[in-house]
Design a protein around this motif. Structure first.
Motif, PDB file in Angstrom:
ATOM      1  N   ARG A   1       0.815  -1.217   0.000  1.00  0.00           N
ATOM      2  CA  ARG A   1       0.000   0.000   0.000  1.00  0.00           C
ATOM      3  C   ARG A   1       0.850   1.269   0.000  1.00  0.00           C
ATOM      4  O   ARG A   1       0.343   2.353  -0.238  1.00  0.00           O
ATOM      5  CB  ARG A   1      -0.938   0.007   1.210  1.00  0.00           C
TER       6      ARG A   1
ATOM      7  N   SER B   1      -3.745   0.678   6.997  1.00  0.00           N
ATOM      8  CA  SER B   1      -3.470  -0.419   6.068  1.00  0.00           C
ATOM      9  C   SER B   1      -3.469  -1.776   6.769  1.00  0.00           C
ATOM     10  O   SER B   1      -3.051  -2.779   6.184  1.00  0.00           O
ATOM     11  CB  SER B   1      -2.111  -0.200   5.398  1.00  0.00           C
TER      12      SER B   1
ATOM     13  N   ARG C   1      -4.776  -7.389   1.844  1.00  0.00           N
ATOM     14  CA  ARG C   1      -3.756  -6.355   2.054  1.00  0.00           C
ATOM     15  C   ARG C   1      -3.727  -5.881   3.503  1.00  0.00           C
ATOM     16  O   ARG C   1      -2.693  -5.455   4.009  1.00  0.00           O
ATOM     17  CB  ARG C   1      -4.014  -5.158   1.131  1.00  0.00           C
TER      18      ARG C   1
END
Length: 273
Positions: A10, A153, A211
Motif C-alpha cells: 500500500r 493499512s 492487504r
C-alpha cells in the motif's frame, strides 16, 4: 480461491496509481472539513499539499484563492489533478515528488511556501526527515495528520484471528520528538474515521482484505483461516448501478475505525495560531 500472490504494498507507487481512477472526490466528508478548519489559512497564502492524490484538498484550497503546490509520487493521481485544475483554471502546480526526493530541486526548498501540510500521507519511513522537510519549506506554519491507532493499512481483528501481531502506530510520538528537536511547539487535535469496505465483486473484496493482513506471505494455515474469515465476514447486498440497473456489492460486516491526530506548528518563533 487463493490470494497468496495478490498483495500489493500500500506504500507503493503501483498501488496508488491503480487507485487513481476511482479515488477522486470532493472535500465533503467530516474529516476534510475538520482539517480545512484546523488549517485556517489566511487569504492569499501559498500552500504545499504533500500526498495530494487527485486534489481532494488542493482543489478547494485553490478555489478559495490559494496558490497550491500539489505533490504526490503517483503519476496517475497527478494526471487527474492536472485535468481538474485545467478544467477550472485553478492555481495548482503539480509536482511528482516523494518524501525522499530532493525538494529543493523541485522548487520546494527552504521558505518556498507559507503553509506546508501532509494529510494522512506520512505513515512510514524516516518520520523525522519528513517533518524537517515540511518545516523547512514553510515560512509560517506546517502540519501533519497521522494515525494514532493501528495503521489504516491493517485490520486488527483480522490480524488477531490469524495470530499475527497488531501493533499500534508510533508516528505521533515520532513527530513530537522531531518537533522537540527543532524547538517547535505543536498543537494537537483528534478525529476518527471509518474505512469503507464496499466492493463490486467478491474477488475485489478478498484482495483488499488480504492487504490489511500485511505484505508477509500467508502460511498454508493462515490461508485456510483467511478463506474462512472472508467467507464469514463479507456480506452480499443488493444495490443499484448509476444507470438504475440492479447490481450487488460485497460489504465487510464490521467497521474499521482509524484515529487521526492533527499536529500543527509554527515554523518561526511562535506556536501554531
Amino acid at each position: 480461491m487463493s490470494t497468496q500472490n495478490s498483495t500489493i504494498n500500500r506504500d507503493s507507487r503501483e498501488y496508488w496509481n491503480k487507485r487513481a481512477a476511482t479515488f477522486t472526490r470532493d472535500a465533503t466528508s467530516d474529516y476534510e472539513r475538520w482539517l480545512l478548519d484546523l488549517l485556517a489559512l489566511e487569504a492569499g497564502e501559498e500552500v504545499l499539499d504533500m500526498g495530494c492524490a487527485t486534489g481532494t484538498l488542493s482543489v478547494p484550497l485553490a478555489r478559495a484563492g490559494h496558490r497550491v503546490h500539489g505533490c504526490d509520487f503517483a503519476e496517475a493521481m497527478l494526471a487527474i489533478l492536472d485535468d481538474r485544475a485545467a478544467a477550472e483554471q485553478l492555481p495548482i502546480t503539480s509536482h511528482l515528488l516523494a518524501w525522499e526526493d530532493d525538494w529543493e530541486e523541485a522548487g520546494l526548498g527552504e521558505n518556498s511556501v507559507d503553509v506546508a501540510f501532509a494529510s494522512r500521507s506520512l505513515m512510514s519511513g524516516d518520520v523525522s526527515a519528513c517533518v524537517r522537510k515540511l518545516d523547512a519549506a514553510a515560512r509560517s506554519r506546517a502540519a501533519v495528520v497521522v494515525p494514532d491507532s493501528l495503521l489504516p493499512s491493517r485490520d486488527p481483528r483480522l490480524l488477531t484471528y490469524l495470530g499475527r501481531a497488531a501493533r499500534r502506530a508510533r508516528i505521533v510520538r515520532d513527530v513530537a520528538r522531531a518537533l522537540a528537536s527543532l524547538g517547535r511547539i505543536p498543537a494537537f487535535a483528534t478525529t476518527r474515521t471509518v474505512r469503507p469496505m464496499r466492493f463490486s465483486s467478491v474477488d475485489e473484496a478478498r484482495a483488499n482484505l488480504r492487504r490489511l493482513a500485511g505484505p508477509k506471505p500467508f502460511t498454508a494455515r493462515e490461508q485456510r483461516l483467511f478463506d474462512a474469515y472472508a467467507a464469514q465476514h463479507f456480506v452480499r447486498r443488493a444495490t443499484e448501478s448509476p444507470s438504475g440497473e440492479p447490481s450487488e456489492m460485497w460489504v465487510l460486516d464490521y467497521k474499521l475505525p482509524v484515529t487521526w491526530v492533527f499536529i500543527g506548528w509554527g515554523t518561526g518563533p511562535s506556536a501554531w495560531a
